[in-house]
Design an enzyme around this catalytic site. Structure first.
Site, PDB file in Angstrom:
ATOM      1  N   GLU A  60      61.438 107.446 -15.209  1.00  0.00           N
ATOM      2  CA  GLU A  60      61.457 108.087 -16.529  1.00  0.00           C
ATOM      3  C   GLU A  60      61.764 109.573 -16.399  1.00  0.00           C
ATOM      4  O   GLU A  60      62.600 110.138 -17.122  1.00  0.00           O
ATOM      5  CB  GLU A  60      60.092 107.917 -17.219  1.00  0.00           C
ATOM      6  CG  GLU A  60      59.681 106.480 -17.495  1.00  0.00           C
ATOM      7  CD  GLU A  60      58.858 105.866 -16.362  1.00  0.00           C
ATOM      8  OE1 GLU A  60      59.181 106.119 -15.172  1.00  0.00           O
ATOM      9  OE2 GLU A  60      57.901 105.124 -16.664  1.00  0.00           O
ATOM     10  N   ALA A 164      64.878  79.572  10.216  1.00  0.00           N
ATOM     11  CA  ALA A 164      66.222  79.061  10.470  1.00  0.00           C
ATOM     12  C   ALA A 164      66.064  77.753  11.216  1.00  0.00           C
ATOM     13  O   ALA A 164      65.388  77.708  12.251  1.00  0.00           O
ATOM     14  CB  ALA A 164      67.010  80.052  11.312  1.00  0.00           C
ATOM     15  N   SER A 178      65.558  79.440  20.676  1.00  0.00           N
ATOM     16  CA  SER A 178      65.706  79.430  19.220  1.00  0.00           C
ATOM     17  C   SER A 178      66.755  80.402  18.713  1.00  0.00           C
ATOM     18  O   SER A 178      67.116  80.354  17.545  1.00  0.00           O
ATOM     19  CB  SER A 178      64.362  79.747  18.575  1.00  0.00           C
ATOM     20  OG  SER A 178      63.987  81.072  18.881  1.00  0.00           O
ATOM     21  N   THR A 205      56.495  84.305  19.842  1.00  0.00           N
ATOM     22  CA  THR A 205      57.820  84.835  19.517  1.00  0.00           C
ATOM     23  C   THR A 205      58.095  86.104  20.322  1.00  0.00           C
ATOM     24  O   THR A 205      59.190  86.288  20.858  1.00  0.00           O
ATOM     25  CB  THR A 205      57.921  85.122  18.002  1.00  0.00           C
ATOM     26  OG1 THR A 205      57.682  83.901  17.291  1.00  0.00           O
ATOM     27  CG2 THR A 205      59.278  85.659  17.614  1.00  0.00           C
ATOM     28  N   ASP A 209      61.018  85.821  23.110  1.00  0.00           N
ATOM     29  CA  ASP A 209      62.308  86.412  22.744  1.00  0.00           C
ATOM     30  C   ASP A 209      62.365  87.924  22.902  1.00  0.00           C
ATOM     31  O   ASP A 209      63.446  88.509  22.840  1.00  0.00           O
ATOM     32  CB  ASP A 209      62.648  86.074  21.271  1.00  0.00           C
ATOM     33  CG  ASP A 209      62.845  84.584  21.052  1.00  0.00           C
ATOM     34  OD1 ASP A 209      63.101  83.887  22.048  1.00  0.00           O
ATOM     35  OD2 ASP A 209      62.745  84.129  19.902  1.00  0.00           O
ATOM     36  N   ARG A 216      69.244  95.872  11.079  1.00  0.00           N
ATOM     37  CA  ARG A 216      70.544  96.323  11.570  1.00  0.00           C
ATOM     38  C   ARG A 216      71.570  95.938  10.515  1.00  0.00           C
ATOM     39  O   ARG A 216      71.614  94.801  10.081  1.00  0.00           O
ATOM     40  CB  ARG A 216      70.906  95.620  12.884  1.00  0.00           C
ATOM     41  CG  ARG A 216      70.005  95.955  14.048  1.00  0.00           C
ATOM     42  CD  ARG A 216      70.439  95.239  15.317  1.00  0.00           C
ATOM     43  NE  ARG A 216      70.194  93.812  15.267  1.00  0.00           N
ATOM     44  CZ  ARG A 216      69.050  93.228  15.613  1.00  0.00           C
ATOM     45  NH1 ARG A 216      68.027  93.953  16.024  1.00  0.00           N
ATOM     46  NH2 ARG A 216      68.911  91.923  15.547  1.00  0.00           N
ATOM     47  N   GLU A 307      57.996  85.522   9.828  1.00  0.00           N
ATOM     48  CA  GLU A 307      59.193  85.100  10.574  1.00  0.00           C
ATOM     49  C   GLU A 307      58.903  84.068  11.664  1.00  0.00           C
ATOM     50  O   GLU A 307      59.782  83.736  12.442  1.00  0.00           O
ATOM     51  CB  GLU A 307      59.882  86.337  11.175  1.00  0.00           C
ATOM     52  CG  GLU A 307      60.457  87.277  10.127  1.00  0.00           C
ATOM     53  CD  GLU A 307      61.779  87.907  10.571  1.00  0.00           C
ATOM     54  OE1 GLU A 307      62.463  87.339  11.436  1.00  0.00           O
ATOM     55  OE2 GLU A 307      62.110  88.986  10.042  1.00  0.00           O
TER      56      GLU A 307
END
Lengths: 381, 381
Positions: A60, A164, A178, A205, A209, A216, A307
């Site tokens: 505003e 995924a 994965s 995880t 990994d 990114r 995730e």
């Protein structure tokens, strides 16, 4: 159609402009809501603006400043704003004062502010003789600020699950590999990370990994790095000799964006070579999803992107407000599946989704992957 | 753009009409290809038609008869036809003769006939002085007649897999309950059954669900019942005392539509109370997918809809030309998954889909289910 009265075609046009402006703030304004405002006089837009970052001026005030810098006379003008103007001193002074002072005579608001802290802006404006209308494109406005609404009304963050999988629902092969099951919609994942205040992953995880968990993007968009929340019940990560070498610490910037919050039940003493502004450790005997979400709420985190992996997805499914599921044209057969710790009967298999519906369905450019977004139908969170 | 020359906007308009007509025959003309034809003179359609059922007149002849019944003079007219006209005596006389006799001076063909039995219609027409152009909307035409092309060129049926799964890729719960995981897109399933000449299921599916495996539609469309192919390696179905009471036999009609072809390796002697026009038994020591597909080809079956269960899906995945996957907003966690007998590494998990892409992605009306159709990119089957 607004639930509080009838609006004109022009009203819809202007509030849509305000909603577009609000969207520009998504990800940058957390834990505040993204808000946009447009000021109209004599059928012309004389000023507009949106809330750009936490701690900076509200939409505003920016719109009023914009109109003034254009040399416009605000008396008798109408303001379209996506959220009820605040009536309290926070990081900035009340927006109601600025609206009244400017001589604006009508304010059209998409949705009320559910946060009691914000004060009663509507009454304040009406008492000053301003004509206030509410409810124009309310659902759209609520959707844009759903993190804020959930956080303020339910006292826990808005939870988005992102996974995924292959066509057969596997998120890793038998060896635990994965990355990358899906590969062609990464820009959407990085946008999700930017929009949410924090990401959650399990210890597995990190250990498997060693991910960066940052944002990114190629192109001009500057995305923010989310806070990384790690569940490390047994202290398997804290035990690491080269803890400070983990990639999650490499993406913490000087403003504290991207820092790590680690939950553990381990009572061992660790000699940590990581500074407190990079790593915050939270000890608790039991680390339930409820405890994690309440703790994050108390840390002013309004949104959490879960995730994985499989165990974490299984624990947080009941708390999800939204799911981003990416599927690839792949079949693993035997492998680790997305909700491995759940065991439903066919009858119960839809219970988590009673109030949910599919809100988006997209194919990747190469037509080898697709994304389905599942979301609560009702924003009465 | 045709690969054999340039076509006009009007040419595209007329061949699209012919393709639409061809589509009306899908499911009714097997193992023939669905074909449509339009005859144009002086910028007007003077006749049109499509192949309606196996054994009946071809599209070209129907279009010519239609034009004549309209009192039209066919001399100098142009015919648009989705497949090269046949030049042989089959169930009906050669279409080439009818075209030449009618005095048609130009024929525009979407795609050549890959079946050597059909003869060289193009040369026959050209030798009669007719201007023949080929390749207008060839990909679309090939897609409509993909069952026929696969069958004629590869000597096995076109294979479509159809499964219904939860978000986590489960097709049944731990007790094997599977109906109905998805429920809101049944009309598509029944259309698929109608379009394909045969359905394939395993013995488990029959023993667990006692399905009808017929086509059911509300509304005016009359769908045909497909042949039911059952893999009963160990003779578990043949052993049933009340075999003749199974629902699969209740949906065989007097024309033989819907009959059962059962593959078994069992050498037992069974006392069957089912007549041969309802049940055909094929004995073989090894019942591989290759053997099943070759046998069905020899029985003039050009298309097979594989409906499960998990073991059957795993065996036939490598032979699939197309996959219809239905997903529901449900999570089972532990349960039976769609390709349970496959065990791929992540690296190999996409190998089955190298030449495939997503051709359709649809949401059900209630937004609780979605369908993804995956198809070979290239029609060079």
């Amino acid at each position: 159609m607004g639930q509080y009265g009838e609006f004109t075609k022009a009203d819809y046009y202007y509030i849509k402009r305000a909603l577009s402006l609000a969207r520009k703030g998504v990800g940058y304004v957390n834990p505040n809501p993204p808000v946009g405002a447009v000021i109209v006089k004599g059928g012309e837009i004389i000023g507009s603006g949106y809330h750009r970052a936490y701690g900076q001026y509200h939409a505003e005030r920016i719109a009023i400043m914009d109109a003034k810098s254009n040399g416009a006379d605000l008396r008798g003008a109408t303001m379209y704003v996506t959220l009820e103007p605040c009536d309290h001193y926070g990081k900035t002074p009340p927006c109601t004062d600025a609206i009244i002072e400017a001589g604006i005579s009508k304010v059209i608001i998409a949705t009320r502010d559910p946060n009691p802290v914000s004060g009663d802006g509507i009454t304040k404006l009406r008492n000053a003789g301003i004509d206030v209308q509410i409810g124009l494109m309310e659902e759209e406005a609520k959707d844009i600020m759903r993190f804020f609404i959930k956080s303020v009304t339910k006292k826990i963050p808005y939870v988005t699950l992102k996974y995924a999988a292959t066509l057969d629902g596997k998120i890793a092969d038998l060896e635990g590999n994965s990355k990358w099951i899906t590969n062609n919609m990464k820009n959407i994942v990085h946008k999700l990370r930017h929009e949410h205040m924090a990401i959650l992953v399990g210890a597995n995880t990190i250990l498997k990994d060693n991910p960066y968990l940052n944002t990114r993007v190629s192109g001009n968009t500057k995305y923010l790095n989310p806070i990384k929340v790690v569940l490390d019940r047994e202290g398997r990560i804290l035990k690491l000799k080269n803890l400070h070498d983990l990639n999650i610490f490499k993406t913490v910037d000087n403003h504290g964006f991207g820092k790590v919050i680690l939950f553990t039940s381990s009572k061992d003493k660790f000699c940590l070579k990581v500074s407190e502004d990079k790593l915050q450790i939270i000890h608790s005997e039991e680390i339930t999803p409820e405890f994690v979400l309440e703790t994050l709420h108390n840390l002013k985190i309004n949104s959490l992107l879960v995730e994985g992996g499989s165990e974490i997805f299984s624990q947080f499914l009941d708390f999800a407000d939204e799911i981003y599921a990416f599927y690839a044209l792949k079949v693993l057969g035997k492998g680790l599946y997305v909700f491995s710790c759940i065991s439903n009967s066919l009858e119960d298999s839809g219970k988590q989704f009673k109030d949910f519906e599919i809100s988006k369905l997209n194919v990747s450019q190469d037509k080898k992957e697709f994304m389905v977004v599942i979301k609560r139908c009702s924003l009465e969170l």
